[in-house]
Write a protein that holds these residues in place. Structure first.
Motif, PDB file in Angstrom:
ATOM      1  N   LEU A  36       0.776  -1.155  -0.225  1.00  0.00           N
ATOM      2  CA  LEU A  36      -0.293   0.191   0.238  1.00  0.00           C
ATOM      3  C   LEU A  36       0.655   0.991  -0.283  1.00  0.00           C
ATOM      4  O   LEU A  36       0.649   2.322  -0.556  1.00  0.00           O
ATOM      5  N   LEU A  37       2.001   1.171   1.146  1.00  0.00           N
ATOM      6  CA  LEU A  37       2.507   2.839   0.796  1.00  0.00           C
ATOM      7  C   LEU A  37       3.750   2.730  -0.327  1.00  0.00           C
ATOM      8  O   LEU A  37       4.327   3.899  -0.181  1.00  0.00           O
ATOM      9  N   THR A  38       3.393   1.569  -0.876  1.00  0.00           N
ATOM     10  CA  THR A  38       5.312   1.933  -2.011  1.00  0.00           C
ATOM     11  C   THR A  38       4.461   1.899  -2.992  1.00  0.00           C
ATOM     12  O   THR A  38       5.333   1.527  -4.229  1.00  0.00           O
ATOM     13  N   ARG A  39       3.305   2.208  -3.491  1.00  0.00           N
ATOM     14  CA  ARG A  39       2.547   1.976  -4.712  1.00  0.00           C
ATOM     15  C   ARG A  39       3.081   2.904  -5.731  1.00  0.00           C
ATOM     16  O   ARG A  39       3.618   3.137  -7.154  1.00  0.00           O
ATOM     17  N   THR A  40       3.305   4.720  -5.259  1.00  0.00           N
ATOM     18  CA  THR A  40       4.303   5.247  -6.039  1.00  0.00           C
ATOM     19  C   THR A  40       6.214   5.378  -6.073  1.00  0.00           C
ATOM     20  O   THR A  40       6.491   6.515  -6.238  1.00  0.00           O
ATOM     21  N   ALA A  41       6.037   4.198  -4.808  1.00  0.00           N
ATOM     22  CA  ALA A  41       7.958   4.831  -4.566  1.00  0.00           C
ATOM     23  C   ALA A  41       8.797   3.841  -5.880  1.00  0.00           C
ATOM     24  O   ALA A  41       7.851   2.836  -6.532  1.00  0.00           O
ATOM     25  N   PRO A  42       9.938   3.692  -5.764  1.00  0.00           N
ATOM     26  CA  PRO A  42      10.839   3.208  -6.929  1.00  0.00           C
ATOM     27  C   PRO A  42      10.167   2.064  -6.898  1.00  0.00           C
ATOM     28  O   PRO A  42      10.555   0.803  -5.593  1.00  0.00           O
ATOM     29  N   ARG A  43      10.793   0.356  -7.478  1.00  0.00           N
ATOM     30  CA  ARG A  43      10.910  -0.573  -7.523  1.00  0.00           C
ATOM     31  C   ARG A  43      11.284  -1.225  -6.184  1.00  0.00           C
ATOM     32  O   ARG A  43      11.555  -2.094  -5.205  1.00  0.00           O
ATOM     33  N   TRP A  44      12.559  -0.787  -6.800  1.00  0.00           N
ATOM     34  CA  TRP A  44      13.827  -1.311  -5.339  1.00  0.00           C
ATOM     35  C   TRP A  44      13.147  -0.905  -3.856  1.00  0.00           C
ATOM     36  O   TRP A  44      13.386  -2.245  -2.726  1.00  0.00           O
ATOM     37  N   ALA A  45      12.413  -0.181  -3.434  1.00  0.00           N
ATOM     38  CA  ALA A  45      12.513   0.501  -2.067  1.00  0.00           C
ATOM     39  C   ALA A  45      10.837  -0.227  -1.823  1.00  0.00           C
ATOM     40  O   ALA A  45      11.145  -0.895  -1.281  1.00  0.00           O
ATOM     41  N   ARG A  46      10.262  -0.798  -2.121  1.00  0.00           N
ATOM     42  CA  ARG A  46       9.081  -1.785  -2.662  1.00  0.00           C
ATOM     43  C   ARG A  46       9.935  -3.255  -2.151  1.00  0.00           C
ATOM     44  O   ARG A  46       9.832  -3.562  -0.918  1.00  0.00           O
ATOM     45  N   PHE A  47      11.275  -4.069  -2.820  1.00  0.00           N
ATOM     46  CA  PHE A  47      11.476  -4.994  -2.256  1.00  0.00           C
ATOM     47  C   PHE A  47      12.304  -5.060  -1.290  1.00  0.00           C
ATOM     48  O   PHE A  47      12.362  -5.924  -0.887  1.00  0.00           O
ATOM     49  N   ALA A  48      12.697  -3.474  -1.334  1.00  0.00           N
ATOM     50  CA  ALA A  48      14.105  -3.619  -0.267  1.00  0.00           C
ATOM     51  C   ALA A  48      12.999  -3.970   1.322  1.00  0.00           C
ATOM     52  O   ALA A  48      13.391  -5.003   2.651  1.00  0.00           O
ATOM     53  N   TRP A  49      11.842  -2.861   1.437  1.00  0.00           N
ATOM     54  CA  TRP A  49      10.439  -3.490   2.322  1.00  0.00           C
ATOM     55  C   TRP A  49      10.465  -4.808   2.961  1.00  0.00           C
ATOM     56  O   TRP A  49      10.471  -5.566   3.489  1.00  0.00           O
ATOM     57  N   LEU A  50      10.161  -5.576   1.458  1.00  0.00           N
ATOM     58  CA  LEU A  50       9.769  -6.659   1.319  1.00  0.00           C
ATOM     59  C   LEU A  50      10.886  -7.717   2.172  1.00  0.00           C
ATOM     60  O   LEU A  50      10.763  -8.650   2.886  1.00  0.00           O
ATOM     61  N   LEU A  51      11.732  -7.835   1.950  1.00  0.00           N
ATOM     62  CA  LEU A  51      12.904  -8.478   2.188  1.00  0.00           C
ATOM     63  C   LEU A  51      13.600  -7.910   3.148  1.00  0.00           C
ATOM     64  O   LEU A  51      13.343  -8.816   4.779  1.00  0.00           O
ATOM     65  N   ALA A  52      13.236  -6.691   3.873  1.00  0.00           N
ATOM     66  CA  ALA A  52      13.552  -6.492   5.388  1.00  0.00           C
ATOM     67  C   ALA A  52      12.270  -7.540   6.777  1.00  0.00           C
ATOM     68  O   ALA A  52      12.234  -8.227   7.401  1.00  0.00           O
ATOM     69  N   GLY A  53      11.278  -7.705   5.473  1.00  0.00           N
ATOM     70  CA  GLY A  53      10.071  -8.094   6.364  1.00  0.00           C
ATOM     71  C   GLY A  53      10.080  -9.520   6.587  1.00  0.00           C
ATOM     72  O   GLY A  53       9.863 -10.383   7.808  1.00  0.00           O
ATOM     73  N   ALA A  54      10.595 -10.389   5.453  1.00  0.00           N
ATOM     74  CA  ALA A  54      11.509 -11.233   5.960  1.00  0.00           C
ATOM     75  C   ALA A  54      11.967 -11.989   6.852  1.00  0.00           C
ATOM     76  O   ALA A  54      12.423 -12.788   6.856  1.00  0.00           O
ATOM     77  N   LEU A  55      13.273 -11.224   6.752  1.00  0.00           N
ATOM     78  CA  LEU A  55      14.352 -11.293   7.836  1.00  0.00           C
ATOM     79  C   LEU A  55      13.971 -11.244   9.526  1.00  0.00           C
ATOM     80  O   LEU A  55      14.317 -11.776   9.813  1.00  0.00           O
ATOM     81  N   ILE A  56      13.109  -9.978   9.146  1.00  0.00           N
ATOM     82  CA  ILE A  56      12.522  -9.683  10.912  1.00  0.00           C
ATOM     83  C   ILE A  56      11.215  -9.735  11.011  1.00  0.00           C
ATOM     84  O   ILE A  56      11.792 -10.746  12.405  1.00  0.00           O
ATOM     85  N   LEU A  57      10.107 -11.033  10.088  1.00  0.00           N
ATOM     86  CA  LEU A  57       9.383 -12.058  11.131  1.00  0.00           C
ATOM     87  C   LEU A  57       9.659 -13.322  10.792  1.00  0.00           C
ATOM     88  O   LEU A  57       8.465 -13.887  10.549  1.00  0.00           O
ATOM     89  N   VAL A  58      10.578 -13.693  10.712  1.00  0.00           N
ATOM     90  CA  VAL A  58      11.048 -14.865  10.627  1.00  0.00           C
ATOM     91  C   VAL A  58      10.653 -15.878  12.103  1.00  0.00           C
ATOM     92  O   VAL A  58      10.316 -15.518  13.432  1.00  0.00           O
ATOM     93  N   PRO A  59       9.923 -16.465  11.855  1.00  0.00           N
ATOM     94  CA  PRO A  59       9.181 -17.381  13.206  1.00  0.00           C
ATOM     95  C   PRO A  59      10.104 -18.352  14.078  1.00  0.00           C
ATOM     96  O   PRO A  59       9.768 -19.039  13.897  1.00  0.00           O
ATOM     97  N   TRP A  60      10.376 -17.743  14.647  1.00  0.00           N
ATOM     98  CA  TRP A  60      12.031 -18.394  15.720  1.00  0.00           C
ATOM     99  C   TRP A  60      11.115 -18.889  16.934  1.00  0.00           C
ATOM    100  O   TRP A  60      12.313 -20.290  16.589  1.00  0.00           O
ATOM    101  N   PRO A  61       9.550 -19.539  16.978  1.00  0.00           N
ATOM    102  CA  PRO A  61       9.619 -20.177  18.218  1.00  0.00           C
ATOM    103  C   PRO A  61       9.326 -21.810  16.623  1.00  0.00           C
ATOM    104  O   PRO A  61       9.637 -22.946  17.266  1.00  0.00           O
TER     105      PRO A  61
END
Length: 159
Positions: free
Chosen positions: A127-152
């Protein structure tokens, strides 16, 4: 075909609209910077009015006419699948934790938020990266993939 257009079986209301005539001499003028394309659009713009294309277009911006490319759509789909697997991992890990310790209201609420977090992150980034550059969208998606790892799930396991 009948002589009168009203007698045709496939005539529709509005068929006589003058704006639908592609080959009419009174075609509307386009705003500066736009170019008409397609059949019958040869006389709609004056080539001297069209500004020259910019010499250095920004490749990181999505072009509104072209949209997102196939590779970008596949990458977003793969990352969406990763986030779905993360949500399932948080659910299984949270249920496994509830078996090991005494469940209380905070554990149930935190498990529910942990299960919803990947979907919320994915939706908010899109939603928030609709008008942002593509690299910004993928940077945020990859950051979330690293942050939200299901540790339990990774530490205890599903069983």
């Amino acid at each position: 075909m009948n002589a009168r257009a009203d007698d045709d079986a496939l005539s529709w209301s509005g068929d006589d609209d003058p704006t639908l005539d592609v080959g009419s001499e009174e075609s509307p003028a386009l705003p500066p910077g736009y170019t008409a394309v397609g059949r019958g659009s040869g006389g709609t713009t004056d080539p001297s009015e069209v500004p020259p294309p910019s010499s250095s277009p920004d490749p990181d911006r999505e072009v509104s006419a072209g949209g997102t490319g196939n590779a970008a759509l596949v990458a977003v789909g793969v990352l969406g699948g990763v986030y779905l697997l993360y949500a399932i991992g948080w659910l299984l890990g949270g249920l496994r934790l509830q078996e090991r310790i005494t469940p209380d209201a905070m554990l149930v609420v935190s498990t529910a938020l942990a299960v919803a977090a990947p979907a919320i992150w994915f939706g908010v980034v899109l939603l928030l990266t609709r008008t942002a550059p593509r690299w910004a969208r993928f940077a945020w998606l990859l950051a979330g993939a690293l942050i939200l790892v299901p540790w339990p799930f990774l530490t205890i396991g599903p069983v």
